[in-house]
Design an enzyme around this catalytic site. Sequence first.
Site, PDB file in Angstrom:
ATOM      1  N   TYR A  47       0.781  -1.174   0.053  1.00  0.00           N
ATOM      2  CA  TYR A  47       0.003   0.018   0.011  1.00  0.00           C
ATOM      3  C   TYR A  47       0.870   1.453   0.011  1.00  0.00           C
ATOM      4  O   TYR A  47       0.340   2.347  -0.189  1.00  0.00           O
ATOM      5  CB  TYR A  47      -0.886  -0.013   1.222  1.00  0.00           C
ATOM      6  N   ASN A 106     -12.865   4.051  -2.893  1.00  0.00           N
ATOM      7  CA  ASN A 106     -11.903   3.139  -2.369  1.00  0.00           C
ATOM      8  C   ASN A 106     -12.502   2.499  -1.327  1.00  0.00           C
ATOM      9  O   ASN A 106     -12.296   2.845  -0.194  1.00  0.00           O
ATOM     10  CB  ASN A 106     -10.570   3.331  -2.125  1.00  0.00           C
ATOM     11  N   HIS A 122      -7.948   1.514  -6.292  1.00  0.00           N
ATOM     12  CA  HIS A 122      -7.372   0.641  -5.594  1.00  0.00           C
ATOM     13  C   HIS A 122      -5.747   0.744  -5.526  1.00  0.00           C
ATOM     14  O   HIS A 122      -5.285   1.071  -6.628  1.00  0.00           O
ATOM     15  CB  HIS A 122      -7.307  -0.832  -5.698  1.00  0.00           C
ATOM     16  N   LEU A 123      -5.303   1.248  -4.483  1.00  0.00           N
ATOM     17  CA  LEU A 123      -3.698   1.386  -4.284  1.00  0.00           C
ATOM     18  C   LEU A 123      -2.789   0.340  -4.790  1.00  0.00           C
ATOM     19  O   LEU A 123      -2.098   0.395  -5.760  1.00  0.00           O
ATOM     20  CB  LEU A 123      -3.389   1.596  -2.537  1.00  0.00           C
ATOM     21  N   SER A 124      -3.347  -0.891  -4.321  1.00  0.00           N
ATOM     22  CA  SER A 124      -2.747  -2.220  -4.827  1.00  0.00           C
ATOM     23  C   SER A 124      -3.179  -2.629  -6.290  1.00  0.00           C
ATOM     24  O   SER A 124      -4.433  -2.472  -6.643  1.00  0.00           O
ATOM     25  CB  SER A 124      -2.918  -3.290  -3.808  1.00  0.00           C
ATOM     26  N   ASP A 167     -25.838  -1.302  -3.841  1.00  0.00           N
ATOM     27  CA  ASP A 167     -26.901  -0.760  -3.834  1.00  0.00           C
ATOM     28  C   ASP A 167     -27.088   0.767  -3.617  1.00  0.00           C
ATOM     29  O   ASP A 167     -27.827   1.616  -4.231  1.00  0.00           O
ATOM     30  CB  ASP A 167     -28.006  -1.507  -3.013  1.00  0.00           C
ATOM     31  N   ARG A 195      -9.985 -11.013  -4.039  1.00  0.00           N
ATOM     32  CA  ARG A 195      -9.873  -9.682  -4.442  1.00  0.00           C
ATOM     33  C   ARG A 195     -10.294  -9.237  -5.902  1.00  0.00           C
ATOM     34  O   ARG A 195     -10.312  -8.154  -6.283  1.00  0.00           O
ATOM     35  CB  ARG A 195      -8.508  -8.985  -3.877  1.00  0.00           C
TER      36      ARG A 195
HETATM   37  C1  DQA Z   1      -7.824  -1.857  -1.404  1.00  0.00           C
HETATM   38  C2  DQA Z   1      -7.440  -3.490  -1.835  1.00  0.00           C
HETATM   39  C3  DQA Z   1      -8.555  -4.198  -1.140  1.00  0.00           C
HETATM   40  O1  DQA Z   1      -8.622  -5.677  -1.560  1.00  0.00           O
HETATM   41  C4  DQA Z   1      -8.036  -4.361   0.371  1.00  0.00           C
HETATM   42  O2  DQA Z   1      -9.256  -4.925   1.112  1.00  0.00           O
HETATM   43  C5  DQA Z   1      -8.049  -2.775   0.910  1.00  0.00           C
HETATM   44  C6  DQA Z   1      -7.430  -1.780   0.360  1.00  0.00           C
HETATM   45  C7  DQA Z   1      -6.428  -0.942  -2.231  1.00  0.00           C
HETATM   46  O3  DQA Z   1      -6.439   0.203  -2.164  1.00  0.00           O
HETATM   47  O4  DQA Z   1      -5.344  -1.519  -2.705  1.00  0.00           O
HETATM   48  O5  DQA Z   1      -8.308  -2.485   2.099  1.00  0.00           O
HETATM   49  O6  DQA Z   1      -8.801  -1.225  -1.729  1.00  0.00           O
END
Ligand code: DQA
Length: 146
Positions: free
Chosen positions: A24, A75, A101-103, A88, A112
Site C-alpha cells: 500500500y 476505494n 485501489h492502491l494495490s 445498492d 480480491r
Molecule cells: C484496497 C484493496 C482491497 O482488497 C483491500 O481490502 C484494501 C485496500 C486497495 O486500495 O488496494 O483494504 O482497496
Amino acid sequence: MKNRVDVLHGVNLDQLGRRDPNVYGGGTLSELQTRVKGFAGELGLETTFWQTNHEGEYCESLHIASERADGLILNPGAWTHYSYAIRDALEVSGLPAVEVHLSEVDSREDWRRKSVIGDLCVGRVQGKGVEGYREALELLKAQLGS
Ligand code: DQA
C-alpha cells in the site's frame, strides 16, 4: 460547472501507514488526501474526503452524496469485494463513480479479483498507488465534461 468530487475511503484505509508498505505504500491517509487534493486542484476539481470503518455509514454517505458532489471516487477497501449494500447505495447515489485501489487487486488473492461495484463505475484504477487517484480524477473530469 460540475467539479465537486467526493473521495470515499472505506474499511481499514485509515490504517494506511501501518499496513504493509510493500502493498500500500508507506504514506498515511492524511498524506494521501493532501496529494489527491493537489492533483484535483491542478484539474480544477474540488474534493471532499470521507473515511469510515462502518459499512452502514458508508452507505449513508452514498445516499446523500448527490446533495454535495457531482462525482465520486470510491476505494471501499475489502467491502469492494462483497458488499452488495454498498453496491445498492452507489446505485441510489446516481453519480458517476471511479473505483480506485492502491494495490493491484487482480494480481493478489482470488477473492480480491471480484468487485461488486465495478459494473456501476465509469472506470477502475488499480496498482498505481496514490498516482492512481490522479488518473481517477482525470477519468471523472472527462465524464463530468468539466
Ligand atoms: C484496497 C484493496 C482491497 O482488497 C483491500 O481490502 C484494501 C485496500 C486497495 O486500495 O488496494 O483494504 O482497496
